[in-house]
Design a protein around this motif. Structure first.
Motif, PDB file in Angstrom:
ATOM      1  N   LYS A   1       0.840  -1.207   0.000  1.00  0.00           N
ATOM      2  CA  LYS A   1       0.000   0.000   0.000  1.00  0.00           C
ATOM      3  C   LYS A   1       0.873   1.255   0.000  1.00  0.00           C
ATOM      4  CE  LYS A   1      -3.706   2.303   2.500  1.00  0.00           C
ATOM      5  NZ  LYS A   1      -4.529   2.332   3.695  1.00  0.00           N
ATOM      6  N   PHE A   2       1.932   1.253   0.811  1.00  0.00           N
ATOM      7  CA  PHE A   2       2.850   2.391   0.863  1.00  0.00           C
ATOM      8  C   PHE A   2       3.457   2.652  -0.516  1.00  0.00           C
ATOM      9  CE2 PHE A   2       7.293   3.722   1.080  1.00  0.00           C
ATOM     10  CZ  PHE A   2       7.161   4.959   1.682  1.00  0.00           C
ATOM     11  N   LYS A   3       3.925   1.595  -1.136  1.00  0.00           N
ATOM     12  CA  LYS A   3       4.562   1.717  -2.449  1.00  0.00           C
ATOM     13  C   LYS A   3       3.577   2.272  -3.479  1.00  0.00           C
ATOM     14  CE  LYS A   3       6.801  -1.073  -5.882  1.00  0.00           C
ATOM     15  NZ  LYS A   3       6.949  -2.378  -6.395  1.00  0.00           N
ATOM     16  N   LYS A   4       2.357   1.767  -3.463  1.00  0.00           N
ATOM     17  CA  LYS A   4       1.329   2.220  -4.403  1.00  0.00           C
ATOM     18  C   LYS A   4       1.003   3.699  -4.173  1.00  0.00           C
ATOM     19  CE  LYS A   4      -3.447   1.459  -5.753  1.00  0.00           C
ATOM     20  NZ  LYS A   4      -4.708   0.813  -5.395  1.00  0.00           N
ATOM     21  N   GLN A   5       0.799   4.085  -2.913  1.00  0.00           N
ATOM     22  CA  GLN A   5       0.468   5.471  -2.618  1.00  0.00           C
ATOM     23  C   GLN A   5       1.633   6.405  -2.943  1.00  0.00           C
ATOM     24  OE1 GLN A   5      -0.680   5.094   1.516  1.00  0.00           O
ATOM     25  NE2 GLN A   5      -2.846   5.288   0.987  1.00  0.00           N
ATOM     26  N   TYR A   6       2.843   5.968  -2.688  1.00  0.00           N
ATOM     27  CA  TYR A   6       4.010   6.798  -2.975  1.00  0.00           C
ATOM     28  C   TYR A   6       4.157   7.021  -4.477  1.00  0.00           C
ATOM     29  CZ  TYR A   6       7.778   8.858  -0.259  1.00  0.00           C
ATOM     30  OH  TYR A   6       8.581   9.729   0.416  1.00  0.00           O
ATOM     31  N   ASN A   7       3.915   5.977  -5.262  1.00  0.00           N
ATOM     32  CA  ASN A   7       3.981   6.119  -6.713  1.00  0.00           C
ATOM     33  C   ASN A   7       2.848   6.989  -7.237  1.00  0.00           C
ATOM     34  OD1 ASN A   7       6.370   4.766  -7.380  1.00  0.00           O
ATOM     35  ND2 ASN A   7       5.361   2.789  -7.298  1.00  0.00           N
ATOM     36  N   GLN A   8       1.648   6.837  -6.668  1.00  0.00           N
ATOM     37  CA  GLN A   8       0.533   7.697  -7.071  1.00  0.00           C
ATOM     38  C   GLN A   8       0.853   9.157  -6.778  1.00  0.00           C
ATOM     39  OE1 GLN A   8      -2.738   5.956  -4.906  1.00  0.00           O
ATOM     40  NE2 GLN A   8      -3.392   4.734  -6.654  1.00  0.00           N
ATOM     41  N   TRP A   9       1.475   9.422  -5.657  1.00  0.00           N
ATOM     42  CA  TRP A   9       1.850  10.783  -5.318  1.00  0.00           C
ATOM     43  C   TRP A   9       2.800  11.353  -6.377  1.00  0.00           C
ATOM     44  CZ3 TRP A   9       0.079  14.439  -2.252  1.00  0.00           C
ATOM     45  CH2 TRP A   9       0.861  15.582  -2.080  1.00  0.00           C
ATOM     46  N   LEU A  10       3.789  10.573  -6.776  1.00  0.00           N
ATOM     47  CA  LEU A  10       4.764  11.053  -7.757  1.00  0.00           C
ATOM     48  C   LEU A  10       4.124  11.273  -9.126  1.00  0.00           C
ATOM     49  CD1 LEU A  10       7.722  11.700  -8.607  1.00  0.00           C
ATOM     50  CD2 LEU A  10       7.905   9.291  -9.225  1.00  0.00           C
ATOM     51  N   TYR A  11       3.366  10.308  -9.606  1.00  0.00           N
ATOM     52  CA  TYR A  11       2.885  10.353 -10.978  1.00  0.00           C
ATOM     53  C   TYR A  11       1.625  11.178 -11.167  1.00  0.00           C
ATOM     54  CZ  TYR A  11       6.337   6.692 -11.511  1.00  0.00           C
ATOM     55  OH  TYR A  11       7.512   5.986 -11.497  1.00  0.00           O
ATOM     56  N   TYR A  12       0.814  11.363 -10.121  1.00  0.00           N
ATOM     57  CA  TYR A  12      -0.441  12.095 -10.267  1.00  0.00           C
ATOM     58  C   TYR A  12      -0.429  13.435  -9.542  1.00  0.00           C
ATOM     59  CZ  TYR A  12      -1.917   7.547 -11.918  1.00  0.00           C
ATOM     60  OH  TYR A  12      -2.001   6.364 -12.611  1.00  0.00           O
ATOM     61  N   TRP A  13      -0.155  13.411  -8.253  1.00  0.00           N
ATOM     62  CA  TRP A  13      -0.257  14.626  -7.454  1.00  0.00           C
ATOM     63  C   TRP A  13       0.881  15.605  -7.707  1.00  0.00           C
ATOM     64  CZ3 TRP A  13      -4.412  16.338  -5.133  1.00  0.00           C
ATOM     65  CH2 TRP A  13      -5.431  15.440  -4.848  1.00  0.00           C
ATOM     66  N   THR A  14       2.081  15.117  -7.868  1.00  0.00           N
ATOM     67  CA  THR A  14       3.214  16.022  -8.063  1.00  0.00           C
ATOM     68  C   THR A  14       3.036  16.907  -9.291  1.00  0.00           C
ATOM     69  OG1 THR A  14       4.707  14.549  -6.882  1.00  0.00           O
ATOM     70  CG2 THR A  14       5.721  16.144  -8.361  1.00  0.00           C
ATOM     71  N   PRO A  15       2.698  16.363 -10.468  1.00  0.00           N
ATOM     72  CA  PRO A  15       2.500  17.267 -11.619  1.00  0.00           C
ATOM     73  C   PRO A  15       1.324  18.226 -11.420  1.00  0.00           C
ATOM     74  CG  PRO A  15       2.730  14.993 -12.363  1.00  0.00           C
ATOM     75  CD  PRO A  15       2.634  14.958 -10.869  1.00  0.00           C
ATOM     76  N   ILE A  16       0.248  17.742 -10.786  1.00  0.00           N
ATOM     77  CA  ILE A  16      -0.919  18.596 -10.564  1.00  0.00           C
ATOM     78  C   ILE A  16      -0.557  19.791  -9.694  1.00  0.00           C
ATOM     79  CG2 ILE A  16      -3.162  18.691  -9.383  1.00  0.00           C
ATOM     80  CD1 ILE A  16      -3.637  15.801 -10.364  1.00  0.00           C
ATOM     81  N   LEU A  17       0.274  19.568  -8.695  1.00  0.00           N
ATOM     82  CA  LEU A  17       0.676  20.654  -7.800  1.00  0.00           C
ATOM     83  C   LEU A  17       1.845  21.468  -8.343  1.00  0.00           C
ATOM     84  CD1 LEU A  17       0.518  18.785  -4.378  1.00  0.00           C
ATOM     85  CD2 LEU A  17      -1.086  20.500  -5.218  1.00  0.00           C
ATOM     86  N   LEU A  18       2.829  20.791  -8.886  1.00  0.00           N
ATOM     87  CA  LEU A  18       4.091  21.448  -9.212  1.00  0.00           C
ATOM     88  C   LEU A  18       4.056  22.279 -10.487  1.00  0.00           C
ATOM     89  CD1 LEU A  18       6.717  21.593  -7.735  1.00  0.00           C
ATOM     90  CD2 LEU A  18       7.576  19.750  -9.136  1.00  0.00           C
ATOM     91  N   ILE A  19       3.403  21.809 -11.525  1.00  0.00           N
ATOM     92  CA  ILE A  19       3.426  22.537 -12.804  1.00  0.00           C
ATOM     93  C   ILE A  19       2.741  23.902 -12.679  1.00  0.00           C
ATOM     94  CG2 ILE A  19       2.605  22.506 -15.204  1.00  0.00           C
ATOM     95  CD1 ILE A  19       3.255  19.460 -15.164  1.00  0.00           C
ATOM     96  N   PRO A  20       1.508  23.978 -12.152  1.00  0.00           N
ATOM     97  CA  PRO A  20       0.912  25.317 -11.997  1.00  0.00           C
ATOM     98  C   PRO A  20       1.697  26.204 -11.018  1.00  0.00           C
ATOM     99  CG  PRO A  20      -0.763  23.626 -11.729  1.00  0.00           C
ATOM    100  CD  PRO A  20       0.559  22.940 -11.793  1.00  0.00           C
ATOM    101  N   TRP A  21       2.215  25.595  -9.944  1.00  0.00           N
ATOM    102  CA  TRP A  21       2.975  26.373  -8.966  1.00  0.00           C
ATOM    103  C   TRP A  21       4.234  26.958  -9.602  1.00  0.00           C
ATOM    104  CZ3 TRP A  21       7.869  25.936  -6.898  1.00  0.00           C
ATOM    105  CH2 TRP A  21       8.135  26.755  -5.797  1.00  0.00           C
ATOM    106  N   LEU A  22       4.936  26.164 -10.384  1.00  0.00           N
ATOM    107  CA  LEU A  22       6.156  26.637 -11.041  1.00  0.00           C
ATOM    108  C   LEU A  22       5.841  27.722 -12.072  1.00  0.00           C
ATOM    109  CD1 LEU A  22       9.186  26.247 -11.057  1.00  0.00           C
ATOM    110  CD2 LEU A  22       8.903  24.461 -12.761  1.00  0.00           C
ATOM    111  N   GLY A  23       4.747  27.543 -12.812  1.00  0.00           N
ATOM    112  CA  GLY A  23       4.331  28.588 -13.764  1.00  0.00           C
ATOM    113  C   GLY A  23       4.004  29.889 -13.052  1.00  0.00           C
TER     114      GLY A  23
END
Length: 191
Positions: A114-136
């Protein structure tokens, strides 16, 4: 004479069984100690996340003196950092609650998967959603909105993008360190 040989064989089997039980206990203990050591890699990623969040939050008051960023951007950045810290806590909490020396292997395997799955979901889904608009927004706020007179706004964005690349590599390093440690624990259990 046969009875004596039978008793002797029985005693030898009893001794052999004790030795095998000891070996199994030792091997079980070594496996648990190895899993416990791997958890330190997972915990280091959690600690590093909290350190980065603390640094970002501590630097925010500096902005009120320098006015390098807009107030709205600073507030959103703080909220995003707090959200990331809360998500990190949520993802790591089941791992932190594990007792590798006493919990059964099925529970450890379930928590690690479960940890591995959630950690990968964070990287592949949440990180771009948060980081790309924030960086722009950071590039716009720092580069265009608050650029000194006569300075090309693209030059102001260059350090931000370099920082984003360096931060991205650091984040990926710690992400894969945690995921690989979780996978190593799963592999140890399956063997």
């Amino acid at each position: 004479m046969e009875k004596m040989e039978f008793e002797e064989m029985r005693n030898q089997f009893a001794i052999l069984k004790k030795q095998l039980d000891k070996q199994e206990i030792i091997s079980n203990r070594l496996l648990r100690e190895t899993m416990k050591a791997k958890r330190s890699s997972i915990n280091s990623t959690e600690r590093m996340c909290y350190v980065f969040v603390a640094i970002a939050l501590l630097l925010t008051p500096l902005n009120f003196y320098t006015h390098a960023w807009g107030l709205a951007f600073s507030i959103v950045t703080c909220l995003m950092m707090l959200f990331c810290a809360a998500a990190t806590y949520y993802i790591h909490k089941p791992v932190d609650d594990l007792n590798f020396l006493t919990d059964d292997f099925a529970t450890v395997a379930r928590v690690m998967a479960k940890f591995k799955k959630q950690y990968n979901q964070w990287l592949y889904y949440w990180t771009p959603i948060l980081l790309i608009p924030w960086l722009g927004w950071a590039c716009y706020d720092f580069g265009w909105k608050h650029a000194p007179e006569g300075v090309n706004p693209l030059w102001m964005c260059f350090p931000l993008l370099i920082g984003a690349v360096i931060g991205g590599f650091i984040g990926l390093y710690y992400h894969f360190k945690a995921v690989n440690a979780a996978q190593d624990i799963l592999d140890e259990i399956q063997e």
